[in-house]
Design a protein around this motif. Structure first.
Motif, PDB file in Angstrom:
ATOM      1  N   LYS A 131      19.981 -19.924  48.862  1.00 30.63           N
ATOM      2  CA  LYS A 131      19.131 -19.571  49.018  1.00 30.63           C
ATOM      3  C   LYS A 131      19.007 -19.270  50.787  1.00 30.63           C
ATOM      4  CE  LYS A 131      14.203 -20.161  49.629  1.00 30.63           C
ATOM      5  NZ  LYS A 131      13.056 -21.733  49.796  1.00 30.63           N
ATOM      6  N   ALA A 132      19.515 -20.099  51.008  1.00 30.50           N
ATOM      7  CA  ALA A 132      20.185 -19.614  52.718  1.00 30.50           C
ATOM      8  C   ALA A 132      20.973 -18.164  53.024  1.00 30.50           C
ATOM      9  CB  ALA A 132      20.332 -21.111  53.282  1.00 30.50           C
ATOM     10  N   ARG A 133      22.206 -18.580  52.076  1.00 24.53           N
ATOM     11  CA  ARG A 133      22.895 -16.975  52.155  1.00 24.53           C
ATOM     12  C   ARG A 133      21.782 -15.986  51.625  1.00 24.53           C
ATOM     13  NH1 ARG A 133      25.847 -13.598  48.965  1.00 24.53           N
ATOM     14  NH2 ARG A 133      28.008 -13.051  50.006  1.00 24.53           N
ATOM     15  N   ALA A 134      21.293 -16.041  50.700  1.00 27.15           N
ATOM     16  CA  ALA A 134      20.314 -14.770  50.711  1.00 27.15           C
ATOM     17  C   ALA A 134      19.259 -14.883  51.873  1.00 27.15           C
ATOM     18  CB  ALA A 134      19.956 -15.250  49.134  1.00 27.15           C
ATOM     19  N   GLN A 135      18.680 -14.753  52.393  1.00 29.53           N
ATOM     20  CA  GLN A 135      18.034 -15.243  53.306  1.00 29.53           C
ATOM     21  C   GLN A 135      18.474 -14.338  54.814  1.00 29.53           C
ATOM     22  OE1 GLN A 135      16.927 -18.905  53.687  1.00 29.53           O
ATOM     23  NE2 GLN A 135      14.872 -18.621  52.514  1.00 29.53           N
ATOM     24  N   THR A 139      18.695 -15.314  42.458  1.00 35.10           N
ATOM     25  CA  THR A 139      18.395 -16.523  43.813  1.00 35.10           C
ATOM     26  C   THR A 139      16.888 -17.187  43.901  1.00 35.10           C
ATOM     27  OG1 THR A 139      20.515 -15.528  44.693  1.00 35.10           O
ATOM     28  CG2 THR A 139      18.762 -18.012  46.212  1.00 35.10           C
ATOM     29  N   LYS A 140      17.116 -18.898  43.645  1.00 35.67           N
ATOM     30  CA  LYS A 140      15.634 -19.090  43.419  1.00 35.67           C
ATOM     31  C   LYS A 140      15.179 -19.048  45.167  1.00 35.67           C
ATOM     32  CE  LYS A 140      13.729 -23.206  41.684  1.00 35.67           C
ATOM     33  NZ  LYS A 140      13.697 -24.549  40.740  1.00 35.67           N
ATOM     34  N   GLY A 141      14.156 -19.005  45.047  1.00 32.27           N
ATOM     35  CA  GLY A 141      13.331 -19.225  46.601  1.00 32.27           C
ATOM     36  C   GLY A 141      13.533 -17.670  47.427  1.00 32.27           C
ATOM     37  N   LEU A 142      14.071 -16.540  46.322  1.00 33.69           N
ATOM     38  CA  LEU A 142      14.297 -15.216  47.444  1.00 33.69           C
ATOM     39  C   LEU A 142      13.106 -14.421  47.587  1.00 33.69           C
ATOM     40  CD1 LEU A 142      16.759 -13.162  47.949  1.00 33.69           C
ATOM     41  CD2 LEU A 142      16.484 -12.312  45.646  1.00 33.69           C
ATOM     42  N   ASP A 143      13.079 -13.939  48.405  1.00 33.94           N
ATOM     43  CA  ASP A 143      11.806 -13.725  49.019  1.00 33.94           C
ATOM     44  C   ASP A 143      12.169 -11.783  48.105  1.00 33.94           C
ATOM     45  OD1 ASP A 143       9.946 -12.605  49.804  1.00 33.94           O
ATOM     46  OD2 ASP A 143      10.170 -12.326  52.442  1.00 33.94           O
ATOM     47  N   ARG A 144      11.437 -11.326  46.611  1.00 31.28           N
ATOM     48  CA  ARG A 144      10.955 -10.578  46.762  1.00 31.28           C
ATOM     49  C   ARG A 144      10.600  -9.627  46.965  1.00 31.28           C
ATOM     50  NH1 ARG A 144      12.027 -15.286  42.990  1.00 31.28           N
ATOM     51  NH2 ARG A 144      14.159 -14.733  41.536  1.00 31.28           N
ATOM     52  N   ALA A 145       9.833 -10.188  47.890  1.00 35.88           N
ATOM     53  CA  ALA A 145       8.947  -9.038  48.111  1.00 35.88           C
ATOM     54  C   ALA A 145       9.517  -8.431  49.001  1.00 35.88           C
ATOM     55  CB  ALA A 145       7.462  -9.264  48.484  1.00 35.88           C
TER      56      ALA A 145
END
Length: 95
Positions: free
Chosen positions: A37-41, A70-76
């Motif tokens: 999640k942190a990596r995706a952010q 990824t769980k919790g990813l800000d998809r918007a």
């Protein structure tokens, strides 16, 4: 210099290398690279800066690295950035 003084001088460096927080003595927490999640952010932040600076190809490459599941990813935010990249590249069908 005595042996005890040398040990006291080298102890903080040894603890840092061993992954221990010198101030508290507790084991260090995992880095952002270990947390998906942190990596995706972080990748979303990088892509956002690249879009702002006009580096569209690099932003698209960074966005491709993000796992959309990824769980919790800000998809918007992910889809907004993807759309902006496509729009600025004049790929209107994808945008």
């Amino acid at each position: 210099m005595s042996r005890a003084a040398i040990v006291l001088l080298l102890l903080p460096a040894t603890l840092l290398l061993a992954g221990v927080d010198v101030a508290s003595g507790a084991p260090k927490k995992h880095s952002a690279a270990d947390d998906p999640k942190a990596r995706a952010q972080n990748l979303l932040r990088v892509a956002s800066l690249l879009v702002r600076d006009g580096h569209l190809d690099r932003a698209a490459a960074v966005l491709r690295e993000i796992d959309i599941k990824t769980k919790g990813l800000d998809r918007a935010r992910y889809h907004t950035l993807s759309g902006l990249v496509a729009l600025k590249r004049r790929d209107y069908r994808v945008a």
